[in-house]
Design a protein around this motif. Structure first.
Motif, PDB file in Angstrom:
ATOM      1  N   ARG A   1       0.940  -1.082  -0.106  1.00 51.87           N
ATOM      2  CA  ARG A   1      -0.027   0.002  -0.107  1.00 51.87           C
ATOM      3  C   ARG A   1       0.876   1.100  -0.190  1.00 51.87           C
ATOM      4  N   LEU A   2       0.793   2.240  -1.069  1.00 50.73           N
ATOM      5  CA  LEU A   2       1.753   3.251  -1.234  1.00 50.73           C
ATOM      6  C   LEU A   2       0.916   4.596  -0.979  1.00 50.73           C
ATOM      7  N   LEU A   3       1.521   5.664  -0.303  1.00 51.70           N
ATOM      8  CA  LEU A   3       1.189   6.851  -0.506  1.00 51.70           C
ATOM      9  C   LEU A   3       2.159   7.785  -1.299  1.00 51.70           C
ATOM     10  N   LEU A   4       1.460   8.573  -2.173  1.00 51.29           N
ATOM     11  CA  LEU A   4       2.176   9.388  -3.271  1.00 51.29           C
ATOM     12  C   LEU A   4       2.170  10.735  -2.636  1.00 51.29           C
ATOM     13  N   CYS A   5       3.549  11.505  -2.492  1.00 50.33           N
ATOM     14  CA  CYS A   5       3.476  12.781  -2.000  1.00 50.33           C
ATOM     15  C   CYS A   5       4.459  13.752  -2.918  1.00 50.33           C
ATOM     16  N   ASP A   6       3.775  14.590  -3.485  1.00 46.34           N
ATOM     17  CA  ASP A   6       4.504  15.633  -4.626  1.00 46.34           C
ATOM     18  C   ASP A   6       3.483  16.534  -4.764  1.00 46.34           C
ATOM     19  N   ASP A   7       4.135  17.570  -4.912  1.00 38.19           N
ATOM     20  CA  ASP A   7       3.194  19.024  -5.114  1.00 38.19           C
ATOM     21  C   ASP A   7       2.712  19.096  -6.606  1.00 38.19           C
ATOM     22  N   HIS A   8       3.256  18.375  -7.243  1.00 38.86           N
ATOM     23  CA  HIS A   8       2.633  18.426  -8.667  1.00 38.86           C
ATOM     24  C   HIS A   8       1.572  17.365  -9.076  1.00 38.86           C
ATOM     25  N   SER A   9       0.100  17.836  -9.221  1.00 41.04           N
ATOM     26  CA  SER A   9      -0.692  16.554  -9.339  1.00 41.04           C
ATOM     27  C   SER A   9      -0.562  15.862 -10.624  1.00 41.04           C
ATOM     28  N   LEU A  10      -0.011  16.451 -11.709  1.00 42.39           N
ATOM     29  CA  LEU A  10       0.034  15.751 -12.830  1.00 42.39           C
ATOM     30  C   LEU A  10       1.202  14.558 -12.674  1.00 42.39           C
ATOM     31  N   PHE A  11       2.095  14.805 -11.910  1.00 43.45           N
ATOM     32  CA  PHE A  11       3.128  13.625 -11.818  1.00 43.45           C
ATOM     33  C   PHE A  11       2.622  12.884 -10.867  1.00 43.45           C
ATOM     34  N   ARG A  12       1.734  13.120  -9.878  1.00 41.93           N
ATOM     35  CA  ARG A  12       1.054  12.128  -8.968  1.00 41.93           C
ATOM     36  C   ARG A  12       0.045  11.211  -9.745  1.00 41.93           C
ATOM     37  N   GLN A  13      -0.614  11.914 -10.470  1.00 40.60           N
ATOM     38  CA  GLN A  13      -1.609  11.108 -11.269  1.00 40.60           C
ATOM     39  C   GLN A  13      -0.783  10.206 -12.350  1.00 40.60           C
ATOM     40  N   GLY A  14       0.138  10.526 -12.838  1.00 41.45           N
ATOM     41  CA  GLY A  14       0.812   9.867 -13.877  1.00 41.45           C
ATOM     42  C   GLY A  14       1.591   8.649 -13.063  1.00 41.45           C
ATOM     43  N   LEU A  15       2.054   9.022 -11.998  1.00 46.82           N
ATOM     44  CA  LEU A  15       2.997   7.757 -11.278  1.00 46.82           C
ATOM     45  C   LEU A  15       2.161   6.746 -10.780  1.00 46.82           C
ATOM     46  N   LYS A  16       0.889   7.349 -10.216  1.00 47.72           N
ATOM     47  CA  LYS A  16      -0.322   6.279  -9.536  1.00 47.72           C
ATOM     48  C   LYS A  16      -0.864   5.371 -10.763  1.00 47.72           C
ATOM     49  N   THR A  17      -1.065   6.005 -12.136  1.00 46.99           N
ATOM     50  CA  THR A  17      -1.555   5.228 -13.228  1.00 46.99           C
ATOM     51  C   THR A  17      -0.307   3.855 -13.557  1.00 46.99           C
ATOM     52  N   LEU A  18       1.061   4.499 -13.601  1.00 43.83           N
ATOM     53  CA  LEU A  18       2.058   3.520 -13.942  1.00 43.83           C
ATOM     54  C   LEU A  18       2.300   2.353 -13.105  1.00 43.83           C
ATOM     55  N   ILE A  19       2.212   2.687 -11.758  1.00 45.62           N
ATOM     56  CA  ILE A  19       2.477   1.932 -10.813  1.00 45.62           C
ATOM     57  C   ILE A  19       1.407   0.643 -10.680  1.00 45.62           C
ATOM     58  N   GLU A  20       0.140   1.280 -10.744  1.00 46.17           N
ATOM     59  CA  GLU A  20      -0.837   0.192 -10.748  1.00 46.17           C
ATOM     60  C   GLU A  20      -1.106  -0.445 -11.897  1.00 46.17           C
ATOM     61  N   LEU A  21      -0.437  -0.019 -13.121  1.00 42.01           N
ATOM     62  CA  LEU A  21      -0.493  -0.876 -14.379  1.00 42.01           C
ATOM     63  C   LEU A  21       0.589  -1.873 -14.352  1.00 42.01           C
ATOM     64  N   LYS A  22       1.715  -1.380 -13.645  1.00 45.21           N
ATOM     65  CA  LYS A  22       2.954  -2.368 -14.138  1.00 45.21           C
ATOM     66  C   LYS A  22       3.086  -3.101 -12.726  1.00 45.21           C
ATOM     67  N   SER A  23       2.392  -3.171 -11.752  1.00 47.42           N
ATOM     68  CA  SER A  23       2.455  -3.933 -10.524  1.00 47.42           C
ATOM     69  C   SER A  23       1.357  -4.153  -9.941  1.00 47.42           C
ATOM     70  N   ASP A  24       1.224  -5.072  -8.936  1.00 49.46           N
ATOM     71  CA  ASP A  24      -0.090  -5.156  -7.904  1.00 49.46           C
ATOM     72  C   ASP A  24      -0.007  -4.032  -6.822  1.00 49.46           C
ATOM     73  N   MET A  25       0.933  -3.420  -6.640  1.00 57.38           N
ATOM     74  CA  MET A  25       0.544  -2.129  -5.584  1.00 57.38           C
ATOM     75  C   MET A  25      -0.571  -1.567  -5.718  1.00 57.38           C
ATOM     76  N   ILE A  26      -1.005  -0.872  -4.394  1.00 58.23           N
ATOM     77  CA  ILE A  26      -2.135  -0.139  -4.328  1.00 58.23           C
ATOM     78  C   ILE A  26      -1.762   1.355  -3.914  1.00 58.23           C
ATOM     79  N   ILE A  27      -2.349   2.293  -4.685  1.00 59.59           N
ATOM     80  CA  ILE A  27      -1.992   3.678  -4.114  1.00 59.59           C
ATOM     81  C   ILE A  27      -3.121   4.020  -3.134  1.00 59.59           C
ATOM     82  N   VAL A  28      -3.000   4.152  -1.974  1.00 56.27           N
ATOM     83  CA  VAL A  28      -4.114   4.220  -1.008  1.00 56.27           C
ATOM     84  C   VAL A  28      -4.153   5.955  -0.756  1.00 56.27           C
ATOM     85  N   GLY A  29      -3.401   6.875  -1.262  1.00 49.64           N
ATOM     86  CA  GLY A  29      -3.564   8.102  -0.999  1.00 49.64           C
ATOM     87  C   GLY A  29      -2.706   9.104  -1.630  1.00 49.64           C
TER      88      GLY A  29
END
Length: 220
Positions: free
Chosen positions: A4-32
């Protein structure tokens, strides 16, 4: 069980892109997600993630101070710092406060996923481009007296535990003294032994006296 991962970055586009890629390439879950250091700390208190991916340059509270607070409250949460700069002298301080990784943002998503699993397995991961340059810069600018000792590689909490061990009290007493569980004390002791390259509790006590971390009067 999925991490379960928490993404912390002040750029929303970076957070959204990272969330999409991590969930696409692994079974990790972005919880917040969090957009600044203070929000990251609050989300950790609420969500209790396994991992935090943290931008070094965060508003309201920078990445280094955020690591320090999260690790003091939740030593079991793994934290990987992400940076855009190869010349970042924050590396040493980040590791001192307990960061489990320090990586450039430009790495491929497959590599990031692999490194997250490496940290979960107990490794500390650092982008080679950062490690080489930063260590050279530190070596160039620091005098021998200023260069970090092994003791300085311990987190604040690990230093506190070491000092209490050196007074001769038990793990249970240490846990009660600093308000953490006995299992967490044992984890800190394992980290201390590993970082200082020691083998036993008695060697920790001997080290504390020989390095002047504690003196005999403190144990009387």
């Amino acid at each position: 069980m999925s991490l379960r991962l928490l993404l912390c970055d002040d750029h929303s586009l970076f957070r959204q892109g990272l969330k999409t890629l991590i969930e696409l390439k692994s079974d990790m879950i972005i919880v917040g997600e969090a957009k600044n250091g203070l929000e990251a700390i609050e989300k950790c208190r609420i969500l209790k993630p396994d991992f935090v991916l943290l931008d070094i340059e965060m508003p309201k509270l920078n990445g280094i101070e955020t690591v320090k607070i999260i690790k003091n409250e939740f030593p079991d949460i793994k934290i990987i710092i992400l940076t855009i700069s190869e010349k970042d002298l924050n590396l040493y301080q980040a590791l001192k406060y307990g960061a489990d990784g320090y990586l450039l943002k430009n790495l491929e998503i497959e590599e990031l996923v692999k490194l997250i699993y490496d940290v979960e397995a107990g490794q500390t991961v650092i982008s080679p481009q950062i490690a080489g340059k930063v260590l050279k810069e530190l070596s160039d600018v620091l005098t021998p007296e200023e260069k970090p000792s092994k003791y300085q590689t311990l987190t604040d909490r690990e230093q506190e535990v070491l000092q209490l061990v050196a007074t001769g009290i038990s793990n249970k007493q240490i846990a009660e003294r600093i308000n953490i569980s006995e299992n967490t004390v044992k984890k800190h002791l394992r980290n201390i032994l590993h970082k200082l390259q020691l083998k036993s509790r008695s060697e920790i006590i001997s080290y504390a006296y020989s390095e002047g971390i504690i003196d005999e009067n403190q144990n009387q």
